[in-house]
Design an enzyme around this catalytic site. Structure first.
Site, PDB file in Angstrom:
ATOM      1  N   HIS A   1       0.428  -3.216   1.959  1.00 15.58           N
ATOM      2  CA  HIS A   1       1.529  -4.188   1.933  1.00 15.58           C
ATOM      3  C   HIS A   1       1.424  -5.190   0.787  1.00 15.58           C
ATOM      4  O   HIS A   1       2.424  -5.845   0.467  1.00 15.58           O
ATOM      5  CB  HIS A   1       1.578  -4.960   3.255  1.00 15.58           C
TER       6      HIS A   1
ATOM      7  N   ARG B   1      -7.395  -1.753   2.569  1.00 14.88           N
ATOM      8  CA  ARG B   1      -6.416  -1.062   3.407  1.00 14.88           C
ATOM      9  C   ARG B   1      -5.565  -0.203   2.481  1.00 14.88           C
ATOM     10  O   ARG B   1      -4.837  -0.706   1.627  1.00 14.88           O
ATOM     11  CB  ARG B   1      -5.537  -2.036   4.187  1.00 14.88           C
TER      12      ARG B   1
ATOM     13  N   ASP C   1     -14.766   4.769  -5.091  1.00 14.27           N
ATOM     14  CA  ASP C   1     -15.551   4.814  -6.327  1.00 14.27           C
ATOM     15  C   ASP C   1     -15.797   3.412  -6.877  1.00 14.27           C
ATOM     16  O   ASP C   1     -16.812   3.163  -7.534  1.00 14.27           O
ATOM     17  CB  ASP C   1     -14.826   5.649  -7.389  1.00 14.27           C
TER      18      ASP C   1
ATOM     19  N   GLN D   1      -6.420   2.622  12.060  1.00 18.38           N
ATOM     20  CA  GLN D   1      -5.566   1.653  12.726  1.00 18.38           C
ATOM     21  C   GLN D   1      -4.700   2.338  13.790  1.00 18.38           C
ATOM     22  O   GLN D   1      -3.953   3.275  13.492  1.00 18.38           O
ATOM     23  CB  GLN D   1      -4.683   0.940  11.700  1.00 18.38           C
TER      24      GLN D   1
ATOM     25  N   GLU E   1      -1.591   1.931  15.912  1.00  9.38           N
ATOM     26  CA  GLU E   1      -0.409   1.074  15.771  1.00  9.38           C
ATOM     27  C   GLU E   1       0.802   1.627  16.503  1.00  9.38           C
ATOM     28  O   GLU E   1       1.939   1.336  16.132  1.00  9.38           O
ATOM     29  CB  GLU E   1      -0.100   0.891  14.281  1.00  9.38           C
TER      30      GLU E   1
ATOM     31  N   ASP F   1       2.787  -3.621  13.990  1.00 11.52           N
ATOM     32  CA  ASP F   1       3.387  -2.286  13.972  1.00 11.52           C
ATOM     33  C   ASP F   1       3.409  -1.682  15.370  1.00 11.52           C
ATOM     34  O   ASP F   1       4.294  -0.878  15.690  1.00 11.52           O
ATOM     35  CB  ASP F   1       2.627  -1.369  13.010  1.00 11.52           C
TER      36      ASP F   1
END
Length: 250
Positions: free
Chosen positions: A38, A63, A77, A141, A143, A169
């Site tokens: 987001h 996230r 990485d 997650q 949701e 969510d």
């Protein structure tokens, strides 16, 4: 996982400013979640944030937007301590996340010691592979109502380290208000199942953080976002001055 306790108190980082990470470290947080789902944060900025967090003693999570190789490979990485993977509704989706984030035989993550995760080429390949599978934390997650119903099956997928209940969510997908008692009942039932099966569990929190940690069995919490903290702090400051000025003028 190696058995180390999950870092307890974290914050979302949504602003594309590495200074947010530094300020959150000074505030005493244990981890940050750099929000590439987001937040308007590109991979170069995320890499800088990860390095800064490590230097400040924070565990840097990212996230991701999904489990495509580009979503997962770049932050790992760059040295991320782990990933938060959104919208994991069932065990099959959890296995997809594991395949993307883990080295063989658990998954299909590509290997290269040339980045920060491999100490810029200094890490022995065997140590790098072991760290990626044993120390990098994969948080999925939950949701949706379906995810809560399947939370034990999701949390017990090999390679998943923790489940994070995402209340916003969850409310949207279930078409419940966040304060709806039916939604609260679903969450409480999921909490109990996780406790019974010793699944590491996290969620967001505000003023109810002590209750979540001490009475409801959560292992880690995200207490808010850098954007929210800035907005709330600025609002409190301006409101305080204006209220005091009105009192003086009376």
């Amino acid at each position: 996982m190696t058995g180390d306790a999950f870092p307890r108190l974290g914050a979302w980082v949504k602003l594309p400013a590495p200074e947010s990470v530094e300020l959150l470290a000074l505030a005493g947080f244990d981890f940050v979640v750099i929000d590439a789902e987001h937040g308007a944060i590109d991979s170069r900025t995320a890499s800088t944030m990860i390095g800064l967090a490590l230097g400040c003693g924070l565990a840097p999570f990212v996230r991701v937007a999904g489990t495509a190789p580009r979503d997962v490979q770049v932050p790992l990485d760059a040295g991320a301590a782990g990933l938060f993977v959104p919208q994991v509704d069932d065990a099959s989706r959890a296995r997809d996340a594991v395949r993307a984030a883990r080295f063989p035989p658990l998954g299909r993550r590509g290997a290269s010691t040339s980045g920060r995760a491999g100490r810029w080429g200094l890490e022995a390949l065997g140590d790098y592979l072991r760290s990626g599978n044993d120390e990098v934390r994969l948080v999925v997650q939950a949701e949706s109502a379906g995810a809560l119903s399947a939370i034990v099956e999701i949390g017990e997928v090999t390679g998943v380290d923790a489940v994070f209940i995402g209340p916003t969510d969850l409310a949207v997908s279930s078409r419940f208000r966040e304060d709806d008692g039916r939604l609260a009942d679903l969450v409480v039932a999921a909490e109990r199942r996780c406790a019974d099966h010793r699944i590491t569990l996290g969620t967001t929190a505000a003023g109810n953080a002590p209750e979540l940690l001490d009475r409801r069995g959560y292992d880690f919490l995200v207490l808010g976002a850098d954007t929210t903290m800035l907005r709330q702090g600025a609002h409190a400051l301006v409101s305080g001055v204006r209220t005091a000025a009105k009192a003086v003028c009376r």
